[in-house]
Design a protein around this motif. Structure first.
Motif, PDB file in Angstrom:
ATOM      1  N   MET B   1       0.858  -1.195   0.000  1.00  0.00           N
ATOM      2  CA  MET B   1       0.000   0.000   0.000  1.00  0.00           C
ATOM      3  C   MET B   1       0.889   1.238   0.000  1.00  0.00           C
ATOM      4  O   MET B   1       1.811   1.335   0.797  1.00  0.00           O
ATOM      5  CB  MET B   1      -0.888  -0.025   1.254  1.00  0.00           C
ATOM      6  N   PRO B   2       0.640   2.161  -0.907  1.00  0.00           N
ATOM      7  CA  PRO B   2       1.482   3.374  -0.954  1.00  0.00           C
ATOM      8  C   PRO B   2       1.310   4.207   0.320  1.00  0.00           C
ATOM      9  O   PRO B   2       0.231   4.286   0.890  1.00  0.00           O
ATOM     10  CB  PRO B   2       0.952   4.139  -2.174  1.00  0.00           C
ATOM     11  N   VAL B   3       2.386   4.786   0.754  1.00  0.00           N
ATOM     12  CA  VAL B   3       2.373   5.583   1.985  1.00  0.00           C
ATOM     13  C   VAL B   3       2.876   6.977   1.665  1.00  0.00           C
ATOM     14  O   VAL B   3       3.766   7.144   0.835  1.00  0.00           O
ATOM     15  CB  VAL B   3       3.284   4.895   3.040  1.00  0.00           C
ATOM     16  N   LEU B   4       2.317   7.956   2.320  1.00  0.00           N
ATOM     17  CA  LEU B   4       2.780   9.335   2.141  1.00  0.00           C
ATOM     18  C   LEU B   4       4.066   9.523   2.927  1.00  0.00           C
ATOM     19  O   LEU B   4       4.094   9.354   4.145  1.00  0.00           O
ATOM     20  CB  LEU B   4       1.706  10.315   2.626  1.00  0.00           C
ATOM     21  N   MET B   8       7.312  13.622  -0.228  1.00  0.00           N
ATOM     22  CA  MET B   8       6.209  13.761  -1.195  1.00  0.00           C
ATOM     23  C   MET B   8       5.362  15.005  -0.912  1.00  0.00           C
ATOM     24  O   MET B   8       4.693  15.532  -1.804  1.00  0.00           O
ATOM     25  CB  MET B   8       5.288  12.545  -1.127  1.00  0.00           C
ATOM     26  N   VAL B   9       5.389  15.446   0.339  1.00  0.00           N
ATOM     27  CA  VAL B   9       4.444  16.491   0.767  1.00  0.00           C
ATOM     28  C   VAL B   9       4.613  17.810   0.010  1.00  0.00           C
ATOM     29  O   VAL B   9       3.632  18.338  -0.515  1.00  0.00           O
ATOM     30  CB  VAL B   9       4.510  16.698   2.296  1.00  0.00           C
ATOM     31  N   MET B  12       3.140  17.550  -3.500  1.00  0.00           N
ATOM     32  CA  MET B  12       1.667  17.507  -3.521  1.00  0.00           C
ATOM     33  C   MET B  12       1.078  18.882  -3.219  1.00  0.00           C
ATOM     34  O   MET B  12       0.151  19.336  -3.881  1.00  0.00           O
ATOM     35  CB  MET B  12       1.143  16.501  -2.500  1.00  0.00           C
ATOM     36  N   VAL B  13       1.662  19.536  -2.219  1.00  0.00           N
ATOM     37  CA  VAL B  13       1.100  20.821  -1.801  1.00  0.00           C
ATOM     38  C   VAL B  13       1.283  21.871  -2.901  1.00  0.00           C
ATOM     39  O   VAL B  13       0.353  22.581  -3.264  1.00  0.00           O
ATOM     40  CB  VAL B  13       1.743  21.301  -0.484  1.00  0.00           C
ATOM     41  N   ALA B  17      -2.182  19.179  -6.395  1.00  0.00           N
ATOM     42  CA  ALA B  17      -2.755  17.928  -6.916  1.00  0.00           C
ATOM     43  C   ALA B  17      -3.229  18.113  -8.363  1.00  0.00           C
ATOM     44  O   ALA B  17      -4.364  17.799  -8.709  1.00  0.00           O
ATOM     45  CB  ALA B  17      -3.915  17.447  -6.028  1.00  0.00           C
ATOM     46  N   ILE B  72     -14.060  10.507 -14.038  1.00  0.00           N
ATOM     47  CA  ILE B  72     -13.133  10.021 -13.014  1.00  0.00           C
ATOM     48  C   ILE B  72     -13.744  10.054 -11.622  1.00  0.00           C
ATOM     49  O   ILE B  72     -13.405   9.226 -10.771  1.00  0.00           O
ATOM     50  CB  ILE B  72     -11.781  10.757 -13.066  1.00  0.00           C
ATOM     51  N   ALA B  73     -14.673  10.996 -11.381  1.00  0.00           N
ATOM     52  CA  ALA B  73     -15.305  11.058 -10.061  1.00  0.00           C
ATOM     53  C   ALA B  73     -16.158   9.825  -9.780  1.00  0.00           C
ATOM     54  O   ALA B  73     -16.521   9.570  -8.630  1.00  0.00           O
ATOM     55  CB  ALA B  73     -16.171  12.310  -9.949  1.00  0.00           C
TER      56      ALA B  73
END
Lengths: 103, 116
Positions: B1-4, B8-9, B12-13, B17, B72-73
């Motif tokens: 499972m991918p983890v933050l 990466m932060v 992303m910020v 996104a 995509i939603a």
């Protein structure tokens, strides 16, 4: 959806009044919601546009009377329970614990 | 499972996104084209505002290729397509109550518009 979020052109909502020297987060819980959202978005359990749509699906009166990060929190609660990451019962039980002052 | 992870932060910020896609997709429109926004009323997610539907506008610029929110939603795929900044005159949107010398720009996906 033709939801409450789609307010372009509505009258009676007043002008947008930017807050002077607005802090990034007004309260600490907002910071935590931001972090939770980033962490779970990275997990790939949901897509950004699903997140937006879950906010659109909020009760309209609550949507209009709650803050930006409360919208994010409702979105996380909605998505996590709908996707079975947590159950509604687990969520309500934990909220009740926190309300009673448990750690 | 991918983890933050911490590294990466910032990405992303600061990318907010971004949903831009590196895909070679042909554009349906080009700057200067006259369009009419479709009158769609899906029960699901869309980013075509109600006050734009059925209104005529002009393509101002092509932002490039992005994922399509409407699909995509709901787990129905990326459907990558061009997004444009489109100009609408105030009188077109609001009739005689609109300012005679005002315009509005909004971002619209290929699938939200038909040529005039």
């Amino acid at each position: 959806m033709n939801g409450i979020h789609d307010i372009g052109g509505m009258h009676g909502l007043g002008p947008i009044e930017p807050e002077e020297n607005e802090p990034v987060f007004h309260e600490d819980w907002e910071r935590r919601v931001f972090g939770m959202t980033l962490a779970t978005l990275a997990l790939g359990q949901y897509h950004l546009d699903e997140f937006r749509h879950s906010i659109e699906r909020m009760d309209p009166a609550r949507y209009l009377s709650s803050s930006y990060y409360e919208h994010w929190l409702v979105s996380l609660e909605t998505l996590f329970t709908e996707k079975g990451i947590i159950t509604r019962e687990e969520l309500e039980a934990r909220k009740a614990e926190l309300a009673r002052g448990a750690a | 499972m991918p983890v933050l992870t911490a590294d990466m932060v910032p990405v992303m910020v600061f990318s907010g996104a971004s949903q831009r896609l590196d895909a070679k997709i042909a554009a349906k429109f080009k700057p200067g084209d006259e369009i009419v926004a479709r009158n769609i009323n899906p029960a699901g997610h869309t980013r075509l505002p109600r006050y734009i539907r059925g209104k005529r506008g002009t393509i101002d610029r092509d932002h490039g290729v992005f994922v399509f929110p409407d699909t995509i939603a709901h787990g129905r795929g990326d459907k990558p397509q061009h997004v444009y900044s489109v100009r609408f005159e105030a009188r077109e949107l609001w009739g005689e109550d609109g300012h005679p010398n005002q315009s509005l720009y909004t971002d619209l996906w290929d699938d939200y518009m038909d040529p005039v």
